[in-house]
Design an enzyme around this catalytic site. Structure first.
Site, PDB file in Angstrom:
ATOM      1  CD1 TRP A 103      -2.043  -2.302   1.721  1.00 22.32           C
ATOM      2  CD2 TRP A 103      -2.999  -1.202   0.021  1.00 22.32           C
ATOM      3  NE1 TRP A 103      -3.057  -3.080   1.243  1.00 22.32           N
ATOM      4  CE2 TRP A 103      -3.668  -2.439   0.204  1.00 22.32           C
ATOM      5  CE3 TRP A 103      -3.427  -0.349  -0.996  1.00 22.32           C
ATOM      6  CZ2 TRP A 103      -4.739  -2.846  -0.597  1.00 22.32           C
ATOM      7  CZ3 TRP A 103      -4.496  -0.743  -1.791  1.00 22.32           C
ATOM      8  CH2 TRP A 103      -5.140  -1.983  -1.587  1.00 22.32           C
ATOM      9  CG  ASP A 173      -3.020   4.172   4.338  1.00 26.75           C
ATOM     10  OD1 ASP A 173      -4.026   4.039   5.052  1.00 26.75           O
ATOM     11  OD2 ASP A 173      -2.841   3.519   3.281  1.00 26.75           O
ATOM     12  CE  LYS A 197      -7.869  -2.413   4.945  1.00 25.38           C
ATOM     13  NZ  LYS A 197      -8.140  -3.707   4.309  1.00 25.38           N
TER      14      LYS A 197
END
Length: 362
Positions: A103, A173, A197
């Site tokens: 990511w 992030d 999540k």
């Protein structure tokens, strides 16, 4: 109720059962309105109150100081990969990235589309099994910001310390570990996270940003891609993902009832220790991916000795009611995502299953 699955999906992921039950009870009648929250106007008094209350819950739980905005946006973290450089990377400046997984790699590639970006530290050559040294980072002299990914879901690697960047904004992030542990939010200029999540269902993305960064949105940007658009309209510039915000509200209340972030952190450590112990005490039958010092409390990644053994393990796990244990398609292997809402009992059951499967296979 039929027996619920042992849900280890990486996202969308498990939600607290009590949250789902409350949502079911209020599905057709939210706060006595005679309507579902999905049916009401986002300009209504009821929804504005929900929106404001959810922001305040976030500020209280996360200890967000004055001078920050909490925004509820759409497009997931992937849209933030672009919005951050679009809003915060002016000409003549360099965006600095720390990369220790897939990511972070994607965020860096997106930034390069909008200006000068540089990877200043990476663990790619060692297979993304650890996090770069955060104490000796060398920032470009003209750094616009430093971007980090606090938890890499695919590789199962998590940051335990954060760099001191001085006057350079630190951007994170936190999609996969936000609200899983107490943090000093004042160290960060901007934090962002997709909800699916640890916060709720997919559809809403949380951005926590210092006021001065929000105010830097260039005037030439499209209206919906400017942070100041959403900040000045209290995240209600356009129709919001109202049901996702509502469920997030319930999840935040649940976190509060579980002892806040300190309570959640303690429980996360206890439940993931069970699975890591099953890996470490297997005499090499299970092989953990991440180096022990950087193991994630959110995503436990491991392999078996052969692909055939992995296929047999995953087939047997599925038959036993375990869901989501197959590793990401880009790397294979196995992965148990143990986000906040995954109960201790599910992790205990998985650890026991792993031990039983190992004994039966030897």
């Amino acid at each position: 109720m039929t027996k619920r699955a042992y849900n280890f999906n990486a996202g969308p992921a498990a939600l607290p059962l009590s949250v789902l039950q409350t949502a079911a009870e209020q599905m057709t009648n939210f706060e006595g309105t005679g309507m579902s929250v999905m049916e009401m106007s986002h300009r209504s008094e009821n929804y504005e109150r929900l929106n404001n209350e959810t922001q305040q819950l976030f500020k209280t739980l996360f200890g967000i100081p004055e001078g920050y905005k909490v925004l509820f946006l759409q497009g997931g973290a992937s849209t933030q990969f672009a919005m951050i450089p679009m809003n915060l990377l002016p000409a003549g400046k360099t965006a600095a990235y720390v990369v220790h997984g897939a990511w972070g790699t994607k965020a860096f590639k997106e930034a390069k589309l909008f200006g000068d970006a540089a990877t200043i530290a990476s663990t790619k050559e060692s297979g993304f099994k650890s996090v770069p040294d955060m104490k000796n980072l060398k920032l470009p002299d003209n750094a616009a910001y430093l971007h980090v990914t606090t938890n890499e879901t695919i590789e199962g690697v998590q940051m335990t310390e954060f760099p001191d960047t001085g006057d350079v904004p630190l951007i994170a992030d936190m999609s996969s570990d936000i609200l899983s542990r107490p943090l000093d939010v004042s160290k960060f200029g901007l934090i962002y996270a997709g909800a699916q999540k640890n916060l709720g269902p997919s559809g809403v993305t949380v951005v926590i940003a210092k006021d001065e960064l929000v105010d830097k949105s260039p005037e030439h940007l499209a209206t919906m891609l400017r942070y100041d658009t959403h900040a000045s309209n209290n995240s209600l510039y356009n129709t919001p993902p109202s049901f996702s915000v509502y469920i997030m509200n319930l999840v935040l209340r649940w976190i509060e009832s579980e002892g806040g972030l300190a309570g959640i952190e303690k429980r996360n450590a206890e439940k993931t220790d069970l699975i890591y112990r099953a890996i470490d005490e297997s005499d090499g039958f299970y092989i953990g991916h991440a180096e022990p010092a950087y193991r994630s409390r959110m995503n436990i990644t491991f392999r078996l000795r052969t692909e055939e053994a992995e296929k047999a393990f995953l087939k047997a796990a599925s038959a036993a009611g375990f869901v989501g244990l197959k590793g990401h398609r880009s790397v294979g292997g196995c992965r148990a995502s143990t986000y906040n809402a995954v109960p201790y009992e599910a992790c205990a059951a998985l650890a026991q299953f792993m031990e039983d499967f190992r004994r039966q296979s030897q």
